[in-house]
Design an enzyme around this catalytic site. Sequence first.
Site, short mmCIF file in Angstrom:
data_model
loop_
_atom_site.label_atom_id
_atom_site.label_comp_id
_atom_site.label_asym_id
_atom_site.label_seq_id
_atom_site.Cartn_x
_atom_site.Cartn_y
_atom_site.Cartn_z
NE ARG B 296 39.61 38.03 40.23
CZ ARG B 296 40.21 38.98 39.53
NH1 ARG B 296 39.92 39.13 38.24
NH2 ARG B 296 41.07 39.80 40.09
CE1 TYR B 440 36.53 35.78 49.71
CE2 TYR B 440 38.09 35.27 51.42
CZ TYR B 440 36.92 35.01 50.78
OH TYR B 440 36.15 33.98 51.21
CD GLU B 441 40.95 34.83 45.42
OE1 GLU B 441 41.56 35.17 44.39
OE2 GLU B 441 41.45 34.16 46.31
N GLY B 442 40.00 40.10 44.48
CA GLY B 442 39.66 41.27 43.65
C GLY B 442 38.36 41.90 44.12
#
Lengths: 595, 595
Positions: B296, B440-442
Amino acid sequence: MTRYAAPVRDMRFALYDVLDLDAQVARLGIDAGRDTVEAVLEEAARFANQVLAPLNQAGDEQGCRYDPATGTVTAPDGFKAAYQRFVEDGWNLLTVPTELGGQGLPLAVDALFKEMLDAANLAWSTYPLLSHGAIEALRHQGEDWQKQAFLAPIVEGRWTGTMCLTEPHCGTDLGLLKTRAEPQADGSYAVTGTKIFISAGEHDFTENIVHLVLARLPDAPPGVKGISLFVVPKFKVARDGSMGERNGVRCGAIEHKMGLKGSATCVMNFDGAQGYLVGQPHRGLQGMFIMMNSARLGVGVQGLGLMERATQNALAYARERLQMRALSGPRLPEKPADPIIVHPDVRRMLLTNKALAEGGRLLAAHAFAQLDEQERGADEAARADGEALVGFLTPIVKGCLTEWAVECTYNAVQIYGGHGYIREHGIEQLARDARITTLYEGTTQIQANDLVGRKLLQLRGAGLKLFLGEIERFCAANAGDPALAEFVAPLAEKAAEWGALTQEIAGRAATDPEEIGAAAVDYLFYSGYVALAYWWARAVAALAKGSQPQAFRDAKRETARFYFARILPRTLTHAAAIRSGAATLMALEAEAFGE
Amino acid sequence: MTRYAAPVRDMRFALYDVLDLDAQVARLGIDAGRDTVEAVLEEAARFANQVLAPLNQAGDEQGCRYDPATGTVTAPDGFKAAYQRFVEDGWNLLTVPTELGGQGLPLAVDALFKEMLDAANLAWSTYPLLSHGAIEALRHQGEDWQKQAFLAPIVEGRWTGTMCLTEPHCGTDLGLLKTRAEPQADGSYAVTGTKIFISAGEHDFTENIVHLVLARLPDAPPGVKGISLFVVPKFKVARDGSMGERNGVRCGAIEHKMGLKGSATCVMNFDGAQGYLVGQPHRGLQGMFIMMNSARLGVGVQGLGLMERATQNALAYARERLQMRALSGPRLPEKPADPIIVHPDVRRMLLTNKALAEGGRLLAAHAFAQLDEQERGADEAARADGEALVGFLTPIVKGCLTEWAVECTYNAVQIYGGHGYIREHGIEQLARDARITTLYEGTTQIQANDLVGRKLLQLRGAGLKLFLGEIERFCAANAGDPALAEFVAPLAEKAAEWGALTQEIAGRAATDPEEIGAAAVDYLFYSGYVALAYWWARAVAALAKGSQPQAFRDAKRETARFYFARILPRTLTHAAAIRSGAATLMALEAEAFGE
């Protein structure tokens, strides 16, 4: 593939319950009853949903093809057939004035008709779009024979029109343009130069294409006062209207773009092409402005269409996609997870889209309606008011609806998550398509400068005064209504601040013209948000007519509340930015930006 | 093609003048003097500018190719050679701990090194990015033989790593995942299931690929407490580290995406693939969180890289493109028009980008520096503080820098006008590439919920308290400095409001958990803007050291002024939205949204 169903019910609500189209039609003597309009909307929805929408994603994948050997452009599969169907069904005649053989429907209807086409297939819709501008320019400025020779086939849809303004070194700054027109012995002109970014400049839909071209006469003064307007067909056209040989204009390439791939964006090379002067020498910009204003409103509506389509799909996805539980406990305990519409921020994005799209629909339809006031108003004062109001609203419609389209398609992708980034689902196409709308027909910056520099300062804010007057009358008339108090009070406050901010900008601009540009974009947004607050208050007020079902009324009222609570406060930031003035923008020398 | 030159001078300023890396390195006993770091930055800039940047646009045009017959993926031309060069030059070892054979440079340097790679070629940079997460997970959770067999070759760059989390029906909600792992007689596991959106899941760079896969054991409890972590190589690996036959994992397809086309986004089918458990059974999420936090922060830096590249190109274009005259009169009367950088709103966009990118650089480098505090702090309390601070800052770095990347690439396209929409210039690619980073990655929504739900409420705001403490100390220490007064006073006010807003949210969430989600995204942005105000004030304070040339100092100070005048007021809108609470978001039933 993304779905689309034209929001006919909300369109009817906008036209009749909120904007009271019945009264306008009666007042201006337009021959179009509510039954006719509603039937047209239903039929248009079918055309958009069934003919255009299915071609949208395939058109993006396939794009346009250019053949360098012949200079021809082939649109994506199905586009030509859809155009033929469009003309056969008479859609091209919908809002053409009756004296030209059209149906002459009110232009507020035109806004919503165009919204449907744009939402269904924006790329396809760029082909007929430019014909409208060409019709307006030839109708107001063309000689009689030009109307016969060029206007009639465009109206009939047998030919299409284009607007040829931009050159490689000049887009915004038309004063720099170099294309030249040499007078010929037969009264025609030989037009030579290169135009770029010409939408629908070449295609396979029609037997001829009519270019409206800005160029300079040999004796032209420099700058914008030396620009004339010419009509230059792809195939030569004699004064009797007969089509002749191929003219000296050729598509030299098409652009590869981020989106809008089904729309041919052409480089057009004019090489001594035969053309005819339209209107007065050196006064070409006037004719072009007629086309441009119409095109700008049209681009605003493109934004609206994309907002609606993005929102419909994001909503459907948010109801279907199961992921995580509601923070306050499971909503569907029998399922493995809750649909993501339970999550507050998914709701925030959906409500943002709904508020901007439905409010934007009122903003756009009302602005288009002023075109009818401008043309058919009872007296000169009424027509002048219509002109001032539509002139004022045009940059707001164009600027805000296109920026909101970027925001709403962004939100839709965000709701889809990673799946939104994948081409398969079609949502990312809406975001790529939307991205052109804040650029063409004048960037948001140009709209903002037009709003502040021209519509407010040069024209002394006539349009703003009329619009603020409307708001003040609405607030005064509804001040005592408890059902509207939560909207009327903040609206009245914002309207007063809008006037005050305008005065502040005018005051500062009197000593420093850079203050115009420094305030412009924030003022544009500020105006858009207050205008939308007015339309949302009007929408809630219209619910009192009681003609809508309860669920629709609840949804409108809650969306209005959301708008006032969560969107209208954006004006706080814009007002602060406006009030900060030009100083922090102008302090750095150009060289120092890279430090 | 867009240009890129790594902003080494601003990076040095960030690390040494503002963040005082010398002091941190000395305190934590990191063996990396300023000379070493500066030499690394210069060399890395050359690698990024000369090796990676030239492959960026061609990589987008060509994309990855998937061969269904063999299940292999070929990256764009030149990508593999660039990776080999990357490993030969030892760039993979830069911030790997010395005990693993790496160079062990401070992680603040890692942030800026990654920024260079991402700016030069985001798609390429996704291939080595995931190795970093695999290294961290194996290092902290792997058995000794796993470290020998898997970790060593990844560290050496001979193999790469992936993170396999997402499945078709679950992205955010990992509790739903279905991939299963059956224990085998030899102590290994047979892993079966489908993973999607696996970056660098298959490629032609290295002889093996090591997948870190979340799956369920047969006795796993449902939900997130029944997820285990497995290491599953493309080619089987024995306990002695020797590579064997092809494992039962195969790339089934690659996604066609809006952007990031040079990065292979793979569907990975696991069919009884041999894998080994990493860490404790059913505790796999812990190991994955180690990777995810690192990833992140890394995605935040991707946003930063794109902001910088977009800004450099927009600035160059704004200086070159001649269009219109300055509102206050011609600046270059000898030219046909002025460069567009004279226009206030072009400046506003450039300054917005500059303020967000340069401020964002400090925000990111400071967050990365906390990873070193967390790992090497003198005592447990110091390490716990480091962990709390980086945990708090991670969603802000990821959420805000990626959203600002969308904004800055938007601004860059806007400055290019219609030319920004054309693929040829490469600017629209930056906008398409940036669009994945908020997903992406949350998603931004997930980051915001992590910030408010976990970092503030569950962890009682330890990270916020530390960060607010830093701000308060800075404000107190500089309260009397007239050169800083214009920044310190509003910063202190915003910091106090930040604390108060947090209390308000916590108070409301105590009775209604939906208030967390209702506030989250606005609170995330609010936090980012106040954090950036702090970093801009710190940047101006650092100018007093006098080591920078006057032009640089002037530009910093004016950009800081711009930030406080034009960007920080965005907190007004976010605060108003937060204070409006959950009511207007939650009122409508899911069915009513379509009304």
